[in-house]
Structures are given as structure tokens and as C-alpha cells.
Design a protein around this motif. Structure first.
Motif, PDB file in Angstrom:
ATOM      1  N   ALA A 299       7.066  17.880  -9.356  1.00 13.17           N
ATOM      2  CA  ALA A 299       6.508  17.117  -8.234  1.00 13.17           C
ATOM      3  C   ALA A 299       5.548  17.964  -7.400  1.00 13.17           C
ATOM      4  N   TYR A 300       5.918  19.214  -7.128  1.00 11.71           N
ATOM      5  CA  TYR A 300       5.038  20.090  -6.339  1.00 11.71           C
ATOM      6  C   TYR A 300       3.734  20.385  -7.086  1.00 11.71           C
TER       7      TYR A 300
ATOM      8  N   GLY B 232       9.299   5.711  -6.310  1.00 13.70           N
ATOM      9  CA  GLY B 232       9.066   5.592  -7.740  1.00 13.70           C
ATOM     10  C   GLY B 232       8.954   6.984  -8.355  1.00 13.70           C
ATOM     11  N   ASP B 233       8.754   7.021  -9.657  1.00 16.33           N
ATOM     12  CA  ASP B 233       8.719   8.323 -10.343  1.00 16.33           C
ATOM     13  C   ASP B 233       7.349   8.989 -10.322  1.00 16.33           C
ATOM     14  N   GLY B 234       6.351   8.268  -9.824  1.00 15.02           N
ATOM     15  CA  GLY B 234       5.019   8.860  -9.714  1.00 15.02           C
ATOM     16  C   GLY B 234       4.181   8.725 -10.966  1.00 15.02           C
TER      17      GLY B 234
ATOM     18  N   HIS C  26       0.857  -1.188   0.000  1.00 20.09           N
ATOM     19  CA  HIS C  26       0.000   0.000   0.000  1.00 20.09           C
ATOM     20  C   HIS C  26       0.889   1.232   0.000  1.00 20.09           C
ATOM     21  N   SER C  27       0.371   2.316  -0.559  1.00 20.64           N
ATOM     22  CA  SER C  27       1.144   3.555  -0.659  1.00 20.64           C
ATOM     23  C   SER C  27       1.610   4.061   0.697  1.00 20.64           C
TER      24      SER C  27
ATOM     25  N   MET D  83       3.003  11.806  -1.425  1.00 22.50           N
ATOM     26  CA  MET D  83       4.168  11.221  -2.078  1.00 22.50           C
ATOM     27  C   MET D  83       4.776  12.182  -3.096  1.00 22.50           C
ATOM     28  N   SER D  84       3.925  12.923  -3.802  1.00 28.12           N
ATOM     29  CA  SER D  84       4.442  13.919  -4.746  1.00 28.12           C
ATOM     30  C   SER D  84       5.164  15.038  -4.007  1.00 28.12           C
ATOM     31  N   LEU D  85       4.602  15.472  -2.888  1.00 28.21           N
ATOM     32  CA  LEU D  85       5.253  16.499  -2.076  1.00 28.21           C
ATOM     33  C   LEU D  85       6.616  16.021  -1.596  1.00 28.21           C
TER      34      LEU D  85
END
Length: 199
Positions: free
Chosen positions: A136-137, A94-96, A69-70, A116-118
Motif C-alpha cells: 500500500a505504501y 476497497g483493495d485499491g 466520489h473517492s 487512500m493507499s496511504l
């Protein structure tokens, strides 16, 4: 033993910042529940809050839950970030790209895409990779308009041009209850523009 009661005790000690007690109780909880994944996560959280980051990583990895799970991936990556192991953290996150294609989970509390992106943005910032940090932001804000940390990094740290900041506001999906937030973001962007002009 009532496991529900023990889970509440662990949560209570975590909420009261009694981390050593929380770790002790959570460890017993994992044993009694036969390694239930929610209890393993609680134990890893307790280790993290107690500053025992290697123990938190080991707990999740040993249970084979990193890819489950994330929230497990996020916690392990967060531990690596605290230790400034940037490459290891990115490898876990991972790269998202795949996450961006996934539909959001039904339970908003289980949606870790913005977090996760943050975190990716924080890592790229630390690695002086400005372009990837901006991406990412922006992704974090697309997943969650309330991710103010991402907005703050992009605007207060001057990662975007004035035109890009205006475009950023337009691409954020504000919900009907978030009109106040859109106004606040626009006001902040306009204030930064005025400060640039004055400077």
C-alpha cells in the motif's frame, strides 16, 4: 441568502479551527442548498474536525454519497480509522485494485489515490500485516512522489531491505520539478544504509 457567502463563512471557521461554529453553519448550508454534495462534504469535514466521527459517517451515508466520489469514501474510512474500526475502514476503501487502473482525474486536488493507499498502509500496519502495508505504501508513492509519509513508513520503520529501498526510488515517477525530492529521498536511503552498516 447568498450561499456563496455562507460557504465562505463555513470555510473561514474551519480554517480558524472554530469547528462548532463551522458545524452549525455547514448544517444550515446543506439545508439551504438542498443537500448539494459539496456542501454535504463540507459538513462531514466539519464533523470530522470537531471529533464527531459517527456524525460524519452518518452524514455521508445518509446522503448516499459514499460511492459517489473517492473523497467521500476516504473521509468515511478515515473516521473508521480514528475509531480503530480497521475492517470497516478497509471495506469502505476497497483493495485499491480498481483505483490503480483508473486514469488520474484532471484536477490534482480531486486525486485521492495516494491518500487512500496511504490510509490502507496505516490500517495494515495497525493490523500487523506487514506485506500488505508495504504494498500500500509503495502504491501511494507511485501515485504521488510527494507522499513523504509513505516513504517515511517504508524507510524509517525498516519495512524494506536496502536493495528494496534502492528499487523503490527507481520505481517512483519523479517529475521534472521533483529532481530535488529524488535527491533527498536517495540521501535519506543512503543515510539509513550507513546507519545499518554501522550498527
Amino acid at each position: 441568502m447568498d450561499l456563496g457567502s455562507l460557504r465562505r463563512k463555513v470555510r473561514c471557521h474551519l480554517d480558524q479551527h472554530m469547528y462548532e461554529s463551522a458545524v452549525f453553519l455547514a448544517d444550515k448550508l446543506v439545508t439551504m442548498s438542498g443537500g448539494h454534495e459539496d456542501d454535504v462534504y463540507t459538513l462531514a469535514q466539519a464533523y470530522f474536525r470537531a471529533g464527531l466521527h459517527h456524525r460524519a459517517i452518518y452524514t455521508v451515508v445518509e446522503a448516499g454519497l459514499v460511492e459517489r466520489h473517492s473523497k467521500f469514501r476516504f473521509l468515511v474510512a478515515k473516521c473508521h480509522v480514528v475509531k480503530e474500526n480497521w475492517e470497516e475502514a478497509l471495506a469502505v476503501l476497497g483493495d485499491g485494485a480498481s483505483a490503480a487502473e483508473e486514469p488520474p482525474p484532471a484536477d490534482a486536488a480531486e486525486d485521492y489515490r495516494a491518500a487512500m493507499s496511504l490510509l490502507r498502509g496505516n490500517i495494515y500496519d495497525a493490523m500487523d500485516d506487514r506485506d500488505q502495508a508495504v504494498l500500500a505504501y509503495r502504491t501511494a508513492l507511485r501515485h504521488d512522489c510527494c507522499c513523504y509519509e509513505a516513504f517515511k513508513h517504508l524507510t524509517e520503520h525498516h519495512l524494506l531491505t536496502s536493495a528494496d529501498e534502492q528499487a523503490l526510488i527507481s520505481e517512483i515517477a519523479f517529475g521534472g520539478d521533483d529532481a530535488w525530492l529524488e535527491l533527498l529521498y536517495r540521501a535519506k536511503v543512503n543515510r539509513y544504509d550507513a546507519a545499518r552498516a554501522a550498527g
